[in-house]
Design a protein around this motif. Sequence first.
Motif, PDB file in Angstrom:
ATOM      1  N   PRO A   1       5.430  43.866 -20.721  1.00  0.00           N
ATOM      2  CA  PRO A   1       3.760  44.407 -20.961  1.00  0.00           C
ATOM      3  C   PRO A   1       3.019  43.662 -22.138  1.00  0.00           C
ATOM      4  CG  PRO A   1       5.427  45.867 -21.837  1.00  0.00           C
ATOM      5  CD  PRO A   1       6.128  44.830 -21.083  1.00  0.00           C
ATOM      6  N   PRO A   2       1.830  43.380 -21.912  1.00  0.00           N
ATOM      7  CA  PRO A   2       0.990  42.761 -23.048  1.00  0.00           C
ATOM      8  C   PRO A   2       0.837  43.897 -24.173  1.00  0.00           C
ATOM      9  CG  PRO A   2      -0.499  43.741 -21.128  1.00  0.00           C
ATOM     10  CD  PRO A   2       1.049  43.696 -20.428  1.00  0.00           C
ATOM     11  N   ARG A   3       1.200  43.533 -25.345  1.00  0.00           N
ATOM     12  CA  ARG A   3       1.163  44.139 -26.544  1.00  0.00           C
ATOM     13  C   ARG A   3       0.304  43.411 -27.680  1.00  0.00           C
ATOM     14  NH1 ARG A   3       7.303  46.505 -27.185  1.00  0.00           N
ATOM     15  NH2 ARG A   3       7.447  47.595 -25.152  1.00  0.00           N
ATOM     16  N   GLY A   4      -0.312  44.160 -28.644  1.00  0.00           N
ATOM     17  CA  GLY A   4      -1.037  43.525 -29.664  1.00  0.00           C
ATOM     18  C   GLY A   4      -0.179  43.729 -31.178  1.00  0.00           C
ATOM     19  N   GLY A   5      -1.047  43.269 -32.089  1.00  0.00           N
ATOM     20  CA  GLY A   5      -0.384  43.413 -33.528  1.00  0.00           C
ATOM     21  C   GLY A   5       0.792  42.930 -33.626  1.00  0.00           C
ATOM     22  N   ARG A   6       1.332  43.145 -34.785  1.00  0.00           N
ATOM     23  CA  ARG A   6       2.548  42.476 -35.349  1.00  0.00           C
ATOM     24  C   ARG A   6       3.476  42.442 -34.244  1.00  0.00           C
ATOM     25  NH1 ARG A   6       2.387  43.524 -41.803  1.00  0.00           N
ATOM     26  NH2 ARG A   6       0.504  42.630 -42.293  1.00  0.00           N
ATOM     27  N   SER A   7       3.975  43.725 -33.780  1.00  0.00           N
ATOM     28  CA  SER A   7       5.012  44.002 -32.991  1.00  0.00           C
ATOM     29  C   SER A   7       4.925  43.153 -31.544  1.00  0.00           C
ATOM     30  CB  SER A   7       5.109  45.438 -32.657  1.00  0.00           C
ATOM     31  OG  SER A   7       3.955  45.917 -31.891  1.00  0.00           O
TER      32      SER A   7
END
Length: 285
Positions: A132-138
């Motif tokens: 799935p698309p994720r944001g941020g550092r993770s």
Amino acid sequence: MRHHAEELAGKFPPLLVAAERVAATVSQGMHGRRRVGMGEAFWQFRPYQVTDSVRRIDWRRTARSDEVYVRETEWEASQSVWIWRDASPSMRFASDRTLPEKAVRTDLLVLALGALLTEAGERIALLGEGTPPRGGRSGLNLFANTLENARSSAASLPSLEHLPRHAVAVMVSDFMEPAEDYSAIIGHYAASGIGGFLLQVTDPAEEAFPFQGRIRFEGTEAEHAHLLRRADKVREAYVDKLALHRARLKDACRKAGWFFAQHVTSEAPEAALLQLYAAMTRQNG
């Protein structure tokens, strides 16, 4: 972002460092959108759509106009950017030892783009890998790990998937398969309202065909070997055919409202990254 730049520097040092520099200037100057928060901060009013729940209607704003409006938060306004890079055997080519393979340059470009996008608050995913698309550092860390684990993929064409609302597709490849194949893929996504960006990565020898005399060309993907007795005699025809192929790719992008750019591995990767990211900013700012 700085923490992950250090963490990943062993695998992708040159362009990741450059991406941090570009991100610092682009996010403050060129990028017009605010950073995504936790999804609660108000972003904007927008016209109601049939797919929206009526509970999301802002009746106070609606009462001041003839249209029905809903409130949209920063998280909802952020995009999911789905990135595909060609990892097929044909990308493992470099005409000179001083040049990177197309695959190496492509991996650097897509990882650096991912770093820029997550720093700007977007969510990213590698197309065709089921993550799935994720944001941020993770999100950047997951993207880098998925990129590393997906290197054995032999697919020379991106998969056809159903992408979510607000999605954007970015495809990076040498795009040497028949133009009709890419046109069909672009058409599939454009018909669903997906915006897109193509970046063609080639080796300088693929652009200029500098070969002389008797040359035997070996295929990279099970093609038959081909012997040319006077390679220089076919140079003009080759260059013309490449130009026609590229013109067809550009035409497919133009019809779909997509962006097309090209990059040669002998050039600085920062220039290609800046051009691509600037185009994304202009379209979505």
